[in-house]
Design a protein around this motif. Structure first.
Motif, PDB file in Angstrom:
ATOM      1  N   SER A  94      26.437  24.836  11.734  1.00  0.00           N
ATOM      2  CA  SER A  94      25.116  25.698  11.632  1.00  0.00           C
ATOM      3  C   SER A  94      24.610  25.915  12.937  1.00  0.00           C
ATOM      4  O   SER A  94      24.218  26.845  13.400  1.00  0.00           O
ATOM      5  N   GLU A  95      24.728  24.820  13.947  1.00  0.00           N
ATOM      6  CA  GLU A  95      24.087  25.063  14.988  1.00  0.00           C
ATOM      7  C   GLU A  95      24.963  25.779  15.970  1.00  0.00           C
ATOM      8  O   GLU A  95      24.354  26.580  16.591  1.00  0.00           O
ATOM      9  N   ASP A 100      26.981  28.280  14.712  1.00  0.00           N
ATOM     10  CA  ASP A 100      26.670  29.514  14.274  1.00  0.00           C
ATOM     11  C   ASP A 100      25.413  30.240  14.790  1.00  0.00           C
ATOM     12  O   ASP A 100      25.604  31.654  14.986  1.00  0.00           O
ATOM     13  N   ALA A 101      24.409  29.415  15.019  1.00  0.00           N
ATOM     14  CA  ALA A 101      23.274  30.062  15.420  1.00  0.00           C
ATOM     15  C   ALA A 101      23.251  30.560  16.839  1.00  0.00           C
ATOM     16  O   ALA A 101      22.971  31.498  17.254  1.00  0.00           O
ATOM     17  N   ARG A 157      25.656  33.660  16.720  1.00  0.00           N
ATOM     18  CA  ARG A 157      24.820  34.923  16.372  1.00  0.00           C
ATOM     19  C   ARG A 157      24.009  35.660  17.404  1.00  0.00           C
ATOM     20  O   ARG A 157      24.041  36.588  17.720  1.00  0.00           O
ATOM     21  N   ASN A 166      16.552  29.698  22.024  1.00  0.00           N
ATOM     22  CA  ASN A 166      16.880  30.959  21.964  1.00  0.00           C
ATOM     23  C   ASN A 166      16.296  31.666  23.463  1.00  0.00           C
ATOM     24  O   ASN A 166      16.792  32.666  23.919  1.00  0.00           O
TER      25      ASN A 166
END
Length: 332
Positions: free
Chosen positions: A59-60, A62-63, A66, A21
């Motif tokens: 999932s990765e 998607d993160a 987002r 992030n």
């Protein structure tokens, strides 16, 4: 104009890291980029041909999607496959063997499109740098994938590629122009990925600058303007040298000046497992270790070895080349 960075995901092996992030915040918030080309491996996101997408990979991704969209950016999910799929260590060209057929390729993209079709900030790039393959088969496979993407209801922008590593030189042969014109999208919402490095053969292997002139793009730009086609500069980079800075500046001036053809550009690369001394790395924590960094002595004036995002950071010198263009992303 989309202006951004290639960020690595699990493109070669399980266990490689998607961008942190803090990396996304650095590029999109601190440096005002508005676009990420997210590199994904076919073998990782779909371990078995005709099989389901990998839950952890989804999932990765998607993160990442987002986080980038939340910051006002767009993200391009790109299959970093070079027109191929590896099976038990052997690479097979898409559509040229029964091992990896066009139907396998279409199935992959139908699944990806169905998963992210409702994300307006997501762009789909079918494959990275196809090369050494039959151009007609390449175009047919991409047309089939586009049809599959539209069949599942996805309206997202789709990025397609020409042959020969996506370098603009592939386009100079007359038969390649004909096949490029044969790309078909019922929504007419697609663009060509063009890559450009400044060393010999545009290989992106060293700091040598063969030419700073972007005129190699002229033929493609003229054709695109006449036929209503668009393009994205999917990769470009140069070392931290005077010639590198001149090449990047002349190139970005050219791209921005021809914004009716080019929808955006992305620097190669950052955000992942790159070695500290990788010559094109834009992650700031590695700047002091670039042997070609003219500001190396200044960078070394800091304390400690800045090898993670957690340390105080200095921008890599190449960021200076990009920042004048990134200011254009600011809101009025």
């Amino acid at each position: 104009m989309l202006r951004g960075i290639n960020l690595s995901g699990q493109i070669y092996a399980n266990g490689e890291l998607f961008p942190a992030n803090s990396a996304i915040n650095y590029f999109l918030v601190e440096k005002r980029m508005n676009f990420v080309r997210l590199l994904v491996g076919w073998e990782q996101v779909q371990p078995e041909l005709f099989g389901a997408l990998d839950v952890k990979q989804v999932s990765e991704i998607d993160a990442q999607v987002r986080a980038i969209i939340k910051l006002g950016g767009k993200v391009q999910i790109e299959i970093h496959s070079f027109g191929r799929r590896s099976i038990e260590g052997v690479e097979y060209v898409v559509g040229e063997t029964e091992k990896v057929t066009t139907n396998h390729f279409v199935d992959l993209w139908e699944r990806i499109a169905a998963r992210w079709r409702d994300d307006e900030g997501v762009i789909f790039e079918l494959q990275n740098e196809p090369h050494d393959q039959d151009t007609r088969t390449l175009i047919d496979a991409q047309n089939a994938a586009i049809a599959g993407i539209r069949r599942v209801g996805a309206k997202n922008l789709v990025i397609v590629s020409g042959n020969d590593w996506s370098h603009p030189g592939w386009f100079s042969k007359r038969e390649n122009q004909a096949w490029a014109a044969a790309i078909h999208d019922p929504l007419n919402n697609f663009a060509f990925s063009i890559h450009h490095y400044f060393d010999k053969y545009s290989a992106g292997k060293d700091c040598y600058v063969q030419s700073t002139s972007p005129r190699v793009f002229d033929e493609f730009v003229k054709w695109a303007r006449l036929t209503g086609r668009r393009a994205m500069v999917g990769e470009f980079a140069a070392c931290a040298t005077k010639d590198g800075q001149k090449a990047v500046t002349e190139f970005l001036n050219y791209v921005e000046r021809n914004a009716d053809v080019f929808s955006g550009w992305t620097w190669w690369a950052g955000g992942g497992w790159w070695q500290d001394d990788y010559i094109f790395l834009l992650d700031p924590y590695a700047s002091q270790w670039d042997k070609n960094n003219p500001d190396r002595n200044v960078a070394l004036g800091g304390t400690g070895r800045a090898t993670t995002w957690a340390y105080p950071r200095k921008d890599r010198p190449q960021m200076k080349y990009l920042e004048p263009y990134l200011r254009a992303n600011d809101s009025p």
